[in-house]
Design a protein around this motif. Structure first.
Motif, PDB file in Angstrom:
ATOM      1  N   GLY A  52       0.822  -1.211   0.000  1.00  0.00           N
ATOM      2  CA  GLY A  52       0.000   0.000   0.000  1.00  0.00           C
ATOM      3  C   GLY A  52       0.855   1.259   0.000  1.00  0.00           C
ATOM      4  O   GLY A  52       0.570   2.228  -0.720  1.00  0.00           O
ATOM      5  N   ILE A  53       1.912   1.242   0.813  1.00  0.00           N
ATOM      6  CA  ILE A  53       2.839   2.383   0.833  1.00  0.00           C
ATOM      7  C   ILE A  53       3.546   2.525  -0.507  1.00  0.00           C
ATOM      8  O   ILE A  53       3.680   3.634  -1.041  1.00  0.00           O
ATOM      9  CB  ILE A  53       3.852   2.220   1.995  1.00  0.00           C
ATOM     10  N   LEU A  54       3.990   1.395  -1.077  1.00  0.00           N
ATOM     11  CA  LEU A  54       4.651   1.447  -2.380  1.00  0.00           C
ATOM     12  C   LEU A  54       3.701   1.947  -3.472  1.00  0.00           C
ATOM     13  O   LEU A  54       4.114   2.672  -4.378  1.00  0.00           O
ATOM     14  CB  LEU A  54       5.200   0.072  -2.754  1.00  0.00           C
ATOM     15  N   ARG A  55       2.434   1.568  -3.395  1.00  0.00           N
ATOM     16  CA  ARG A  55       1.460   2.041  -4.386  1.00  0.00           C
ATOM     17  C   ARG A  55       1.275   3.553  -4.275  1.00  0.00           C
ATOM     18  O   ARG A  55       1.176   4.258  -5.282  1.00  0.00           O
ATOM     19  CB  ARG A  55       0.128   1.326  -4.201  1.00  0.00           C
ATOM     20  N   ALA A  56       1.259   4.080  -3.056  1.00  0.00           N
ATOM     21  CA  ALA A  56       1.130   5.528  -2.869  1.00  0.00           C
ATOM     22  C   ALA A  56       2.365   6.260  -3.395  1.00  0.00           C
ATOM     23  O   ALA A  56       2.248   7.301  -4.052  1.00  0.00           O
ATOM     24  CB  ALA A  56       0.910   5.852  -1.392  1.00  0.00           C
ATOM     25  N   VAL A  57       3.551   5.716  -3.117  1.00  0.00           N
ATOM     26  CA  VAL A  57       4.780   6.320  -3.633  1.00  0.00           C
ATOM     27  C   VAL A  57       4.795   6.271  -5.157  1.00  0.00           C
ATOM     28  O   VAL A  57       5.187   7.241  -5.824  1.00  0.00           O
ATOM     29  CB  VAL A  57       6.018   5.607  -3.037  1.00  0.00           C
ATOM     30  N   GLY A  58       4.349   5.168  -5.732  1.00  0.00           N
ATOM     31  CA  GLY A  58       4.272   5.057  -7.187  1.00  0.00           C
ATOM     32  C   GLY A  58       3.311   6.061  -7.796  1.00  0.00           C
ATOM     33  O   GLY A  58       3.578   6.625  -8.858  1.00  0.00           O
ATOM     34  N   ALA A  59       2.191   6.305  -7.119  1.00  0.00           N
ATOM     35  CA  ALA A  59       1.241   7.299  -7.618  1.00  0.00           C
ATOM     36  C   ALA A  59       1.838   8.701  -7.576  1.00  0.00           C
ATOM     37  O   ALA A  59       1.648   9.497  -8.507  1.00  0.00           O
ATOM     38  CB  ALA A  59      -0.050   7.245  -6.792  1.00  0.00           C
ATOM     39  N   VAL A  60       2.586   9.005  -6.517  1.00  0.00           N
ATOM     40  CA  VAL A  60       3.241  10.314  -6.429  1.00  0.00           C
ATOM     41  C   VAL A  60       4.276  10.466  -7.535  1.00  0.00           C
ATOM     42  O   VAL A  60       4.363  11.514  -8.190  1.00  0.00           O
ATOM     43  CB  VAL A  60       3.877  10.506  -5.030  1.00  0.00           C
ATOM     44  N   LEU A  61       5.074   9.425  -7.768  1.00  0.00           N
ATOM     45  CA  LEU A  61       6.059   9.464  -8.847  1.00  0.00           C
ATOM     46  C   LEU A  61       5.386   9.615 -10.207  1.00  0.00           C
ATOM     47  O   LEU A  61       5.879  10.344 -11.073  1.00  0.00           O
ATOM     48  CB  LEU A  61       6.917   8.194  -8.839  1.00  0.00           C
ATOM     49  N   LEU A  62       4.269   8.947 -10.391  1.00  0.00           N
ATOM     50  CA  LEU A  62       3.539   9.033 -11.651  1.00  0.00           C
ATOM     51  C   LEU A  62       3.013  10.447 -11.890  1.00  0.00           C
ATOM     52  O   LEU A  62       3.168  11.004 -12.983  1.00  0.00           O
ATOM     53  CB  LEU A  62       2.390   8.026 -11.641  1.00  0.00           C
ATOM     54  N   ILE A  63       2.440  11.046 -10.877  1.00  0.00           N
ATOM     55  CA  ILE A  63       1.923  12.415 -11.004  1.00  0.00           C
ATOM     56  C   ILE A  63       3.062  13.400 -11.247  1.00  0.00           C
ATOM     57  O   ILE A  63       2.958  14.288 -12.095  1.00  0.00           O
ATOM     58  CB  ILE A  63       1.097  12.792  -9.755  1.00  0.00           C
ATOM     59  N   TYR A  64       4.160  13.232 -10.517  1.00  0.00           N
ATOM     60  CA  TYR A  64       5.299  14.123 -10.713  1.00  0.00           C
ATOM     61  C   TYR A  64       5.874  13.979 -12.123  1.00  0.00           C
ATOM     62  O   TYR A  64       6.255  14.959 -12.754  1.00  0.00           O
ATOM     63  CB  TYR A  64       6.377  13.836  -9.664  1.00  0.00           C
ATOM     64  N   GLY A  65       5.928  12.757 -12.629  1.00  0.00           N
ATOM     65  CA  GLY A  65       6.407  12.530 -13.983  1.00  0.00           C
ATOM     66  C   GLY A  65       5.501  13.153 -15.024  1.00  0.00           C
ATOM     67  O   GLY A  65       5.972  13.717 -16.025  1.00  0.00           O
ATOM     68  N   LEU A  66       4.194  13.071 -14.797  1.00  0.00           N
ATOM     69  CA  LEU A  66       3.255  13.704 -15.725  1.00  0.00           C
ATOM     70  C   LEU A  66       3.412  15.221 -15.731  1.00  0.00           C
ATOM     71  O   LEU A  66       3.384  15.852 -16.797  1.00  0.00           O
ATOM     72  CB  LEU A  66       1.814  13.319 -15.361  1.00  0.00           C
TER      73      LEU A  66
END
Length: 108
Positions: A52-66
């Motif tokens: 769950g923590i990794l999924r949240a970090v991945g979502a933050v990275l995805l948004i930052y990349g976008l």
């Protein structure tokens, strides 16, 4: 002898992946062979929290990349565009890590 910034970043990423492989592999095998429901339940809750923590970090990275990818079009910066694409790819990989591991046959 000086190491280039990109080379040191690649070494850091490689060592992080290697460390993650050594940390998570024994825990996966230990949870599979216990046979006790109390211990299995604790491991399952721990893995659910971790992913769950990794999924949240991945979502933050995805948004930052976008955001970085969108800003690169305004600035006409190709290096920022490539960095944004890599950040998006990394965010997707981290966000869907559990599904990727299940596809590879590693049951967590």
């Amino acid at each position: 002898m000086r190491i280039k910034k990109q080379t040191s970043r690649q070494i850091c990423i490689f060592l992080s992946v290697l460390l993650g492989a050594f940390i998570f592999a024994p825990m996966c095998f230990a949870a599979e062979f216990t046979g006790l429901p109390e211990i299995d339940n604790i491991f399952n809750q721990l893995f659910s929290l971790l992913f769950g923590i990794l999924r949240a970090v991945g979502a933050v990275l995805l948004i930052y990349g976008l955001v970085q990818f969108a800003q690169s079009f305004q600035a006409h910066d190709t290096t920022a565009r490539i960095s944004g694409i890599l950040m998006i790819a990394g965010g997707l990989i981290v966000c869907f890590l559990r599904e990727i591991l299940a596809f590879m046959g590693i049951v967590v």
